[in-house]
Enzyme design. Sequence first.
Site, short mmCIF file in Angstrom:
data_model
loop_
_atom_site.label_atom_id
_atom_site.label_comp_id
_atom_site.label_asym_id
_atom_site.label_seq_id
_atom_site.Cartn_x
_atom_site.Cartn_y
_atom_site.Cartn_z
N LEU A 1 1.33 -1.78 3.93
CA LEU A 1 1.51 -3.09 3.32
C LEU A 1 3.00 -3.42 3.41
O LEU A 1 3.85 -2.55 3.21
CB LEU A 1 1.07 -3.09 1.85
CG LEU A 1 -0.41 -2.80 1.56
CD1 LEU A 1 -0.66 -2.79 0.06
CD2 LEU A 1 -1.32 -3.81 2.24
N ASP A 2 3.32 -4.68 3.69
CA ASP A 2 4.71 -5.08 3.71
C ASP A 2 5.36 -4.79 2.35
O ASP A 2 4.67 -4.74 1.32
CB ASP A 2 4.83 -6.59 3.99
CG ASP A 2 4.35 -6.96 5.39
OD1 ASP A 2 4.36 -6.07 6.27
OD2 ASP A 2 3.97 -8.12 5.59
N LYS A 3 6.67 -4.64 2.36
CA LYS A 3 7.40 -4.35 1.12
C LYS A 3 7.04 -5.33 0.02
O LYS A 3 6.78 -4.92 -1.13
CB LYS A 3 8.91 -4.42 1.40
CG LYS A 3 9.77 -4.25 0.15
CD LYS A 3 11.25 -4.36 0.49
CE LYS A 3 12.11 -4.25 -0.77
NZ LYS A 3 13.56 -4.34 -0.47
N ARG B 1 0.05 -13.49 7.39
CA ARG B 1 1.19 -14.40 7.25
C ARG B 1 1.35 -15.28 8.48
O ARG B 1 1.57 -16.49 8.38
CB ARG B 1 2.46 -13.59 6.97
CG ARG B 1 2.39 -12.79 5.69
CD ARG B 1 3.48 -11.73 5.61
NE ARG B 1 4.81 -12.33 5.60
CZ ARG B 1 5.94 -11.63 5.66
NH1 ARG B 1 5.89 -10.30 5.77
NH2 ARG B 1 7.11 -12.24 5.62
#
Length: 342
Positions: A148-150, A263
């Site tokens: 997962l992205d930060k 995104r």
Amino acid sequence: MPAPDTRARPGWEDMTVNDAAAGIRLDQWLSRQLGPDFSRSRVKALIEAGDVALNGERAEPKKRLGTGDQVEWRLPEAEDAKPQPQNIPLNILFEDEHLVVIDKPAGLVVHPGAGNADGTLVNALLHHCGDTLSGIGGVKRPGIVHRLDKQTSGVIVAAKHDAVHKALSEAFADHGRSGELERKYQALVWGTPQRMTGLIDAPLGRAPADRTKRAVVGAGRGDARNAVTHYSVLQQFGLKADATAAAALVECRLETGRTHQIRVHMAHIGHALIGDPAYGQGMRTKANLLPDPLKTLVSAFPRQALHASLLVFRHPATQAVMRFQTPLPADMATLVDGFKNL
């Protein structure tokens, strides 16, 4: 180069190749002997490190075996991971001797890397799991199966040993086509898609101007990767007479798992995620059209409004279907509540 007399040393095992195994590659044969706890890449690493001998000498992983060949090997103790354990609080949803499932908060990086040498999920898991880690690829570390992205919150699973890591990795690579695997995200986006449900099938590759970003690219480009996202609109906010909305809460189900997929895909169809610093900059002026205090709330929101809300998978060891669902974190819930009051 000759290998040492392995049979005279403790910790080594040996086996004679029979007729049925003649002609098989050394790495393939040894993988069968060691079983599913050892991936092919780890077996290759053992051979190349000199921890495997064929007839008393080192051999290449691809060397073909013959009847009567003597294969000897040893399994070194798992090395300590280079990232150091750190006592970082974790929201553990489930844990056993095979794996651990976490509800990751926004702001927590998954892997150590440039600019994030510590303070990551890996550091936290090394501290939390301790001696329950038997090693991934010969190193005592958690096996992160997906990322997962930060600044994306939500459910993430990590394996504690090679066999589970391999099985989960294969399930995620298959994206649930032949087994139980489901991933859903909730995203707060600008505007609302024309259709309440839809499919975005658009290949992704590196963005031309910034290699850290992704972009929708032509299928024929060398780095193009198939990317498919299913979406459905859960709620619309600030709906006007012309059927447009200021924002919408959208559920996205991944059929593939590319970097920044949701995104990029939502921005591609004109509905970038609120707060997205990479793919939603063109939408930032929309916040100026909102009434206070929502305008201030949106302008100050520090991340992309994205939460990994659901993860379903089959437990590789117990075969139980595991289902984990978490609500929106407080910051996103507050943001949604603000739009509800439009």
